[in-house]
Motif scaffolding. Structure first.
Motif, short mmCIF file in Angstrom:
data_model
loop_
_atom_site.label_atom_id
_atom_site.label_comp_id
_atom_site.label_asym_id
_atom_site.label_seq_id
_atom_site.Cartn_x
_atom_site.Cartn_y
_atom_site.Cartn_z
N PHE A 95 0.82 -1.21 0.00
CA PHE A 95 0.00 0.00 0.00
C PHE A 95 0.86 1.27 0.00
CE2 PHE A 95 -2.72 -3.29 1.85
CZ PHE A 95 -3.78 -3.22 0.95
N GLY A 96 2.13 1.12 -0.35
CA GLY A 96 2.98 2.29 -0.55
C GLY A 96 3.73 2.76 0.67
N PHE A 97 3.64 2.05 1.80
CA PHE A 97 4.40 2.45 3.00
C PHE A 97 5.88 2.11 2.76
CE2 PHE A 97 0.14 1.95 4.77
CZ PHE A 97 0.05 3.04 5.64
N ARG A 98 6.72 3.11 2.76
CA ARG A 98 8.15 2.91 2.52
C ARG A 98 8.93 3.04 3.82
NH1 ARG A 98 6.40 7.77 1.27
NH2 ARG A 98 7.54 9.63 1.96
N VAL A 99 10.06 2.39 3.89
CA VAL A 99 10.89 2.42 5.10
C VAL A 99 11.54 3.79 5.22
CG1 VAL A 99 12.87 1.42 6.30
CG2 VAL A 99 11.34 -0.06 4.99
N VAL A 100 11.34 4.44 6.38
CA VAL A 100 11.94 5.75 6.63
C VAL A 100 12.85 5.74 7.87
CG1 VAL A 100 10.11 7.05 5.49
CG2 VAL A 100 9.87 6.47 7.92
N ASN A 101 12.79 4.66 8.62
CA ASN A 101 13.62 4.58 9.83
C ASN A 101 13.69 3.12 10.27
OD1 ASN A 101 15.24 5.54 11.88
ND2 ASN A 101 13.55 6.12 13.22
N ARG A 102 14.74 2.80 10.99
CA ARG A 102 14.87 1.45 11.54
C ARG A 102 15.28 1.56 13.00
NH1 ARG A 102 16.53 -0.01 6.05
NH2 ARG A 102 15.14 -1.70 5.37
N SER A 103 14.80 0.62 13.79
CA SER A 103 15.11 0.62 15.23
C SER A 103 15.35 -0.80 15.71
CB SER A 103 13.98 1.27 16.03
OG SER A 103 12.81 0.46 15.99
N VAL A 104 15.89 -0.91 16.90
CA VAL A 104 16.03 -2.20 17.56
C VAL A 104 15.24 -2.16 18.86
CG1 VAL A 104 18.28 -2.68 16.55
CG2 VAL A 104 18.15 -1.57 18.78
N VAL A 105 14.61 -3.27 19.20
CA VAL A 105 13.98 -3.44 20.51
C VAL A 105 14.92 -4.29 21.35
CG1 VAL A 105 12.02 -4.38 21.77
CG2 VAL A 105 11.66 -3.24 19.57
N GLN A 106 15.29 -3.77 22.51
CA GLN A 106 16.15 -4.50 23.42
C GLN A 106 15.38 -4.84 24.70
OE1 GLN A 106 19.25 -1.27 22.96
NE2 GLN A 106 20.63 -3.00 23.22
N THR A 107 15.74 -5.95 25.30
CA THR A 107 15.09 -6.36 26.54
C THR A 107 16.13 -6.74 27.58
OG1 THR A 107 13.46 -7.87 27.50
CG2 THR A 107 14.88 -8.78 25.81
#
Length: 336
Positions: free
Chosen positions: A139-151
């Motif tokens: 639906f056209g959502f493009r990647v603009v940022n990336r993150s990591v989840v840490q626990t």
């Protein structure tokens, strides 16, 4: 499969609908994030009825198949710095995916999206290469940022990792919200140091912190039954707060806590203050909240320094996420 989409009021929903929502949410989460513990009824419904402050104002639409709730669409809009952005999130029970329900829920959000006047739409964060990522891309959502989840799993972490001394020339202070009146302005200024934290190409902007915004946040969290712990580091020569970290706990999920902002004023970086305040927070938390078993934090993938600080305290990377966005016009065309 035939299904029906209707507006959904989380506050007024019947017990049966909430139970069905929990089943859909828990099954979806287990499939998409198997590295996490199962989602309890209290956690699913509590999160639904107690949106995080970063969500803003939320509206929902539910999908029903043969009278059973099998999916939920959410539209969240914020004010202030992000008043041009809406967040869209769609959850569908895995047993009925690939039958057009998710698309119908996304389409149901469109009128409210147009009414809101928001020009940019963010999707919920999804794993890189996952079915959710591919669906959003459609639906056209493009990647603009990336993150990591840490626990950080407390039972699996050596407490000596939190034995971090306070550097010479600094001292610690702490409180459970609200912030002391005599420190509120200095606290707001230190929190505002988060402005230069990376956000990739995202349209999202960090909130600007001042006395009024801090007090508003504290009141809202209190109304939600959330507890916010804050640890700050004070520069003794000036009395300024130069580093802060916060931790949020919600009654609906007592075994978890969620990392709030951690920031250090630029002139005092390089002294290990981020690790200092986070270590002090852990010592305080385990002494007073033995029921907490796990801490979760999200960090921009480019913020390698903070990721390393977390790892030194016992955090491990749980997953990597893509943040995607599109424009309202492009989404409307994609759904036409």
């Amino acid at each position: 499969m035939s299904f029906e989409i209707r507006p959904f009021d989380a506050a007024a929903a019947a017990d049966r609908e909430l139970s069905e929502y929990h089943l859909a949410k828990a099954a979806s989460w287990q499939l998409d994030f198997p590295e996490d513990p199962p989602v309890s009824y209290e956690a699913a419904v509590g999160r639904l009825r107690t949106p995080w402050l970063s969500d803003g104002t939320c509206r929902y639409w539910a999908a029903y198949a043969n009278g059973t709730l099998v999916g939920l669409g959410k539209l969240a809009v914020q004010e202030g710095e992000n008043s041009a952005i809406a967040d869209a999130e769609v959850t569908v029970h895995p047993d009925v995916r690939r039958q057009g329900i998710g698309t119908a829920l996304l389409r149901a959000l469109l009128p409210a999206l147009h009414e809101s006047g928001r020009s940019t739409v963010n999707s919920a964060a999804v794993k890189t290469g996952s079915p959710g990522a591919l669906w959003a891309e459609r639906f056209g959502f493009r990647v603009v940022n990336r993150s990591v989840v840490q626990t950080l799993v407390i039972d699996e972490t050596k407490p000596e990792l939190w034995d971090v001394p306070v550097p010479a020339g600094y001292r610690l202070a702490r409180w459970i919200s609200p912030a002391p009146e005599e420190l509120i302005d200095a606290y707001a200024a230190a929190r505002d140091a988060v402005q230069d934290a990376p956000l990739g190409e995202s349209s999202v902007r960090h909130p600007r912190w001042d006395r009024e915004r801090i007090r508003t946040e504290e009141r809202t969290l209190a109304e939600q039954g959330a507890q916010e712990r804050v640890v700050v580091v004070i520069h003794e020569a000036t009395g300024d707060i130069v580093g802060v970290t916060g931790l949020l706990g919600y009654a609906y999920r007592p075994e978890n806590c969620y990392q709030n902002d951690t920031s250090v004023v630029s002139a005092h970086r390089g002294n290990g203050l981020g690790r200092t305040v986070k270590a002090a927070m852990m010592r305080w938390l385990v002494a007073e909240r033995p029921e907490v078993r796990r801490i979760l934090t999200g960090t921009n993938a480019d913020n390698v320094h903070m990721i390393a600080v977390n790892e030194a305290l016992g955090y491990r990377i749980l997953r990597r996420l893509d943040w995607r966005e599109t424009t309202t016009a492009e989404l409307t065309d994609a759904l036409a």
